[in-house]
Each structure stands twice: as structure tokens, then as C-alpha cells.
Design an enzyme around this catalytic site. Structure first.
Site, short mmCIF file in Angstrom:
data_model
loop_
_atom_site.label_atom_id
_atom_site.label_comp_id
_atom_site.label_asym_id
_atom_site.label_seq_id
_atom_site.Cartn_x
_atom_site.Cartn_y
_atom_site.Cartn_z
N SER A 162 -23.44 -13.30 -35.40
CA SER A 162 -24.01 -12.22 -36.20
C SER A 162 -22.96 -11.80 -37.23
O SER A 162 -21.89 -11.31 -36.86
CB SER A 162 -24.35 -11.07 -35.25
OG SER A 162 -24.79 -9.94 -35.93
N LYS A 188 -26.85 -15.42 -38.44
CA LYS A 188 -27.61 -14.17 -38.57
C LYS A 188 -26.82 -13.24 -39.47
O LYS A 188 -25.67 -12.94 -39.19
CB LYS A 188 -27.82 -13.54 -37.19
CG LYS A 188 -28.21 -12.07 -37.19
CD LYS A 188 -28.58 -11.58 -35.78
CE LYS A 188 -28.23 -10.12 -35.59
NZ LYS A 188 -28.56 -9.61 -34.23
N LYS A 190 -26.30 -9.61 -41.19
CA LYS A 190 -26.66 -8.20 -41.22
C LYS A 190 -27.03 -7.88 -42.66
O LYS A 190 -26.29 -8.27 -43.60
CB LYS A 190 -25.46 -7.35 -40.79
CG LYS A 190 -25.12 -7.50 -39.32
CD LYS A 190 -26.15 -6.81 -38.45
CE LYS A 190 -25.69 -6.73 -37.00
NZ LYS A 190 -26.72 -6.11 -36.14
N ASP A 215 -30.80 -9.39 -39.92
CA ASP A 215 -30.97 -8.23 -39.05
C ASP A 215 -30.74 -6.98 -39.89
O ASP A 215 -29.63 -6.74 -40.36
CB ASP A 215 -29.97 -8.29 -37.89
CG ASP A 215 -30.16 -7.14 -36.91
OD1 ASP A 215 -31.06 -6.30 -37.11
OD2 ASP A 215 -29.39 -7.08 -35.92
N GLU A 239 -35.08 -9.41 -38.29
CA GLU A 239 -34.91 -8.53 -37.14
C GLU A 239 -34.95 -7.07 -37.57
O GLU A 239 -34.22 -6.67 -38.47
CB GLU A 239 -33.58 -8.89 -36.46
CG GLU A 239 -33.33 -8.18 -35.15
CD GLU A 239 -31.99 -8.63 -34.51
OE1 GLU A 239 -31.47 -9.70 -34.88
OE2 GLU A 239 -31.48 -7.89 -33.65
N ASP A 264 -35.94 -5.40 -32.10
CA ASP A 264 -34.67 -5.08 -31.45
C ASP A 264 -34.72 -3.59 -31.08
O ASP A 264 -35.13 -3.25 -29.97
CB ASP A 264 -33.47 -5.44 -32.34
CG ASP A 264 -32.13 -5.13 -31.68
OD1 ASP A 264 -32.12 -4.65 -30.54
OD2 ASP A 264 -31.06 -5.34 -32.30
N LYS A 288 -32.07 -7.16 -24.72
CA LYS A 288 -30.71 -6.65 -24.49
C LYS A 288 -30.71 -5.76 -23.26
O LYS A 288 -31.32 -4.68 -23.28
CB LYS A 288 -30.26 -5.78 -25.67
CG LYS A 288 -29.93 -6.52 -26.94
CD LYS A 288 -29.43 -5.53 -27.98
CE LYS A 288 -29.09 -6.25 -29.27
NZ LYS A 288 -28.77 -5.31 -30.35
N GLY A 316 -26.76 -9.15 -28.43
CA GLY A 316 -25.49 -8.62 -27.95
C GLY A 316 -25.21 -7.26 -28.53
O GLY A 316 -25.84 -6.84 -29.51
O1 OSB Z 1 -28.51 -5.12 -33.91
O2 OSB Z 1 -28.05 -6.83 -32.79
C1 OSB Z 1 -27.73 -5.72 -33.20
C2 OSB Z 1 -24.12 -4.95 -32.24
C3 OSB Z 1 -24.23 -3.61 -31.89
C4 OSB Z 1 -25.43 -2.99 -32.02
C5 OSB Z 1 -26.55 -3.69 -32.48
C6 OSB Z 1 -26.46 -5.03 -32.80
C7 OSB Z 1 -25.20 -5.66 -32.70
C8 OSB Z 1 -24.96 -7.06 -33.07
C9 OSB Z 1 -23.80 -7.72 -32.41
O3 OSB Z 1 -25.62 -7.65 -33.89
C10 OSB Z 1 -24.04 -9.11 -31.97
C11 OSB Z 1 -23.13 -9.52 -30.84
O4 OSB Z 1 -22.90 -8.74 -29.88
O5 OSB Z 1 -22.63 -10.65 -30.88
MG MG Z 2 -30.28 -6.23 -34.03
#
Ligand code: OSB
Ligand code: MG
Length: 397
Positions: A162, A188, A190, A215, A239, A264, A288, A316
Site C-alpha cells: 500500500s 495499491k 493511496k 484506496d 477502495e 473497507d 480486517k 492491514g
Molecule cells: O485503509 O487500508 C487502509 C493503514 C491504516 C489504516 C487504514 C489502512 C491502512 C493501510 C496499511 O492501507 C496497509 C498495511 O497495513 O500494509
Molecule cells: Mg483501506
């Protein structure tokens, strides 16, 4: 996409039925809760803003009457951006609400213990930390790895990285390049207003053919996103484009797009996830455990996805090796058909809390832990060294 149906240990009850029937006498006589502040090797920019250079999280250590120890993690943030829980609210839930009533009390297994919280709503991160520790104790007592207890079907998990929002497209591209060389097989990004379609197109051009997702972490409103352009970019998924509780808007947006939306922040509980899927608010689910309130609710959502042929993957929350140990075991279940967010802890933390820690294999997968108990051996001194605060229960005889 053809998904495997739940067979094997799940049987007609599904994986949740099998996991709920895992029994081992549990009596946690001692609990320690640690509020940690872990130095990060990098900050993480998303639609929620920039993370600080230290990560708050809570770790729970449970000691069974027979001396078996289990650890669990609440990868909780200081501020309630991603969800309503905070480090302080989770601390209070653990030390006041959830731990005192279970200590010194016998349970027949994880499901029995988790069901004692039926009257307490929310507190998902805290519940996840305790349920995780109880699963680690159960697995250690039975001498059976978690993945096997839950009916996992694979011994390695395909993972993607990510990528946070970067200052420049060049910086992003060079980081992606480094990760692809390490084996990560899905990108992925952000995204947030101001860092979306241009970044997507730059990545597409430089790395054609690599599965790409975005995401948005709730960062858009229905009228504000570059939906048409994103829809034409051939993404695996978008996402959480809109607010977590905006299920009507999510389903209206999904109707206009070919690209699947992934739930999510909207997948806040089993029932809400079921509602969101029924409404067409998304076509993929990011599972999650901390957000859903534990492993059993996560397995329940997994079974729902299998039943409805909805692809799922394990997300994650920048967990250390403690939390990732559970996520890796969970992602071995058959319904996790898409790449999971499972970057090794070295990408975030100076030191992981487990030793040995885990890493990506050249084939782009991370091995599912094969040891009973916590997936990776926890180093208690590391936990203690990063603790800003510690709560220890009274000893029960
Ligand atoms: O939106 O997936 C998410 C981390 C903290 C809170 C929300 C998210 C995330 C990540 C981290 O995208 C991904 C990872 O833990 O490898
Ligand atoms: Mg997410």
C-alpha cells in the site's frame, strides 16, 4: 471469478462453524496491557493526513493458568480518523470493561470467551487484541497452528504493498520499482483529492500490466471524484471512495462504475458488511480483524463472501509481527482470493516486536506461520522497552 466453496474443516457450517467449535480449556489468570509508541522508519500519508513518526498501538499479553502465554495486538491510532476507537478508548475498554470479567474464569475455547462480550457493543480493536491472545493460547495448547485450526488452504499469501501519497510522482514510481523488485505483485495507491488520476496514470504508464488498486480512505464525496477517469484506468478496485456510513451513495456510485468498489471503512461489522453487500455498496471486501472486532467476526465475513461469491482480501493497519501473524493465518482461508496488504514490518518500524520476523519471498508471497501459538515469537523485552504505560491485572488464584 470462480471461488472455492467452503469444504474441509468448515463443512456445512462453514469456517466459522469449525472455528467456533475449537475447544481447549482456557483460564487466563493474568493480563498485561502495554501502550506502545513505536518509532517508525517513515511516515504514511493518506486521505487522513500524515501519520506521525511514532505509531501508537496496544499489545495484550495473557497468561493461562497452566503457564501458556498468548499475545494480541490492537493496531489502534491516537486519533479517531479511520474509525471511532482511539488508543485511549481501547485502553479503557481493555482494562475496565473487557479483561476484568474474563480473568480467572474458565472458558471452553475462544468462541465461548468471545460470546461473553455479547452485551458490549463496539470496542472492536480491544476485543480483537484479547481474542487474538486467546487464539494464540488455544493454538499453543492444542499444538496446532492457527491456519490449520481455521481451515486454511494455502501456506503462502500473495501480497501487495500500500503506497502512501508522495510529494512527487517520481518518488512514488521509484518506491514502486523497488517493491516490485522485491516481489510485491499488486500496487495499491493511496489517493486523495489532488493525488489521484495523475498518479494512477503515471503508474500505469511505467508499470503496465501490474494489478493496480486505489484506496481513497473516505476522502471523496459523490460529486468530487474523478470517477470516469478512474473507471477507465482498468483498476482492480477502488477502495472506500466515500464515507464509511454512506452506503446509499456507495451503491449509487457502484451502479455507475464497472470497476468494483471495495468495502473497507464501510465493513464495520458482520451485519453492516452484509447490508452493504445486499445494497450493492461494493463488490469486494477488505477483511480486517481489528476493525471487525476479532478473528471470529472476520471468519464470519469470510464465509459470507464465499457464500455470495464476493472476492475478499486481508487488509492491514500497519500491524507489527504480532498482528500480522494472525492476519497471515486468516488470509490462508479459501475466500481470500485477492492480494492482501501484508507488507513486512521492516517497511514501517525500526524494530519489529517479533523475532524472527517475516518477509516476502521472491515469488511475491509471505509464508503462513506454521508454528502453534503466536505466528511469530514475541520478544517481551522489545514490548517492554517501547511501553509508555503498562497495566497488570491482579493475580487470581
Ligand atoms: O485503509 O487500508 C487502509 C493503514 C491504516 C489504516 C487504514 C489502512 C491502512 C493501510 C496499511 O492501507 C496497509 C498495511 O497495513 O500494509
Ligand atoms: Mg483501506
Amino acid at each position: 471469478m470462480k471461488l472455492q466453496t467452503t469444504t474441509g474443516p468448515g463443512g456445512p457450517l462453514g469456517h466459522l462453524g469449525a472455528a467456533s467449535h475449537v475447544t481447549a480449556p482456557i483460564r487466563a489468570d493474568k493480563a498485561d496491557v502495554f501502550m506502545l509508541s513505536l518509532p517508525m522508519v517513515r511516515t504514511f500519508m493518506s486521505a487522513y493526513g500524515k501519520s506521525s513518526s511514532r505509531k501508537r498501538l496496544i499489545v495484550v499479553r495473557l497468561e493461562d493458568r497452566d503457564g501458556t502465554i498468548g499475545w494480541g495486538e490492537a493496531p489502534i491510532a491516537e486519533r479517531p480518523l479511520y474509525g471511532a476507537d482511539t488508543a485511549e478508548s481501547s485502553w479503557s475498554a481493555l482494562t475496565d470493561l473487557l479483561l476484568p470479567p474474563i480473568l480467572g474464569r474458565p472458558f471452553s475455547g475462544p468462541a465461548d470467551l468471545a460470546s461473553s462480550w455479547a452485551g458490549i457493543i463496539g470496542q472492536h480493536y480491544a476485543k480483537n487484541a484479547i481474542e487474538s491472545a486467546v487464539w494464540a493460547i488455544t493454538s499453543a495448547k492444542l499444538g496446532i497452528p492457527l491456519a490449520q485450526l481455521w481451515g486454511g488452504v494455502r501456506d503462502a499469501i500473495p501480497v501487495g504493498e500500500s503506497f502512501p501519497i508522495h510529494d512527487t510522482a517520481e518518488a512514488l514510481l521509484s518506491e514502486i520499482d523497488a517493491r516490485l523488485r522485491e516481489g510485491f505483485a499488486r500496487i495499491k495507491l493511496k489517493i486523495a483529492p489532488g493525488w489521484d488520476i495523475a498518479a494512477v496514470l503515471a503508474v500505469r504508464e511505467r508499470f503496465p500490466g501490474v494489478p493496480l488498486s486505489v484506496d481513497a480512505n473516505c476522502g471523496y464525496t459523490p460529486g468530487s471524484g474523478p470517477w470516469r477517469e478512474l473507471d477507465d484506468a482498468g483498476l482492480v478496485m477502488i477502495e472506500q471512495p466515500l464515507a464509511g456510513d454512506a452506503l446509499i451513495e456507495m451503491s449509487e456510485l457502484q451502479e455507475q462504475l464497472r470497476t468494483p468498489l471495495c468495502l473497507d471503512e464501510s465493513a464495520a461489522s458482520f451485519n453492516i458488511t452484509r447490508t452493504a453487500l445486499r445494497m450493492g455498496a461494493g463488490r469486494i471486501v477488505n477483511i480486517k480483524p481489528p476493525r471487525l472486532g476479532g478473528l471470529l467476526p472476520s471468519i464470519a465475513v469470510h464465509d459470507l463472501c464465499v457464500e455470495q461469491q464476493v472476492p475478499a482480501w486481508c487488509g492491514g493497519m500497519l500491524e507489527t509481527g504480532i498482528g500480522r501473524g494472525f492476519n497471515l493465518a486468516l488470509a490462508s482461508l479459501p475466500g481470500f482470493t485477492l492480494h492482501s496488504d501484508m507488507s513486512p514490518a521492516r517497511l514501517f518500524y525500526e524494530h519489529d516486536l517479533v523475532e524472527p520476523t517475516f518477509d516476502i519471498q521472491p515469488d511475491g508471497c509471505i509464508a503462513v506461520p506454521a508454528r502453534p501459538g503466536n505466528g511469530f515469537p514475541v520478544v517481551p523485552e522489545r514490548v517492554a522497552a517501547c511501553a509508555m504505560r503498562r497495566w497488570t491485572s491482579d493475580t487470581h488464584d
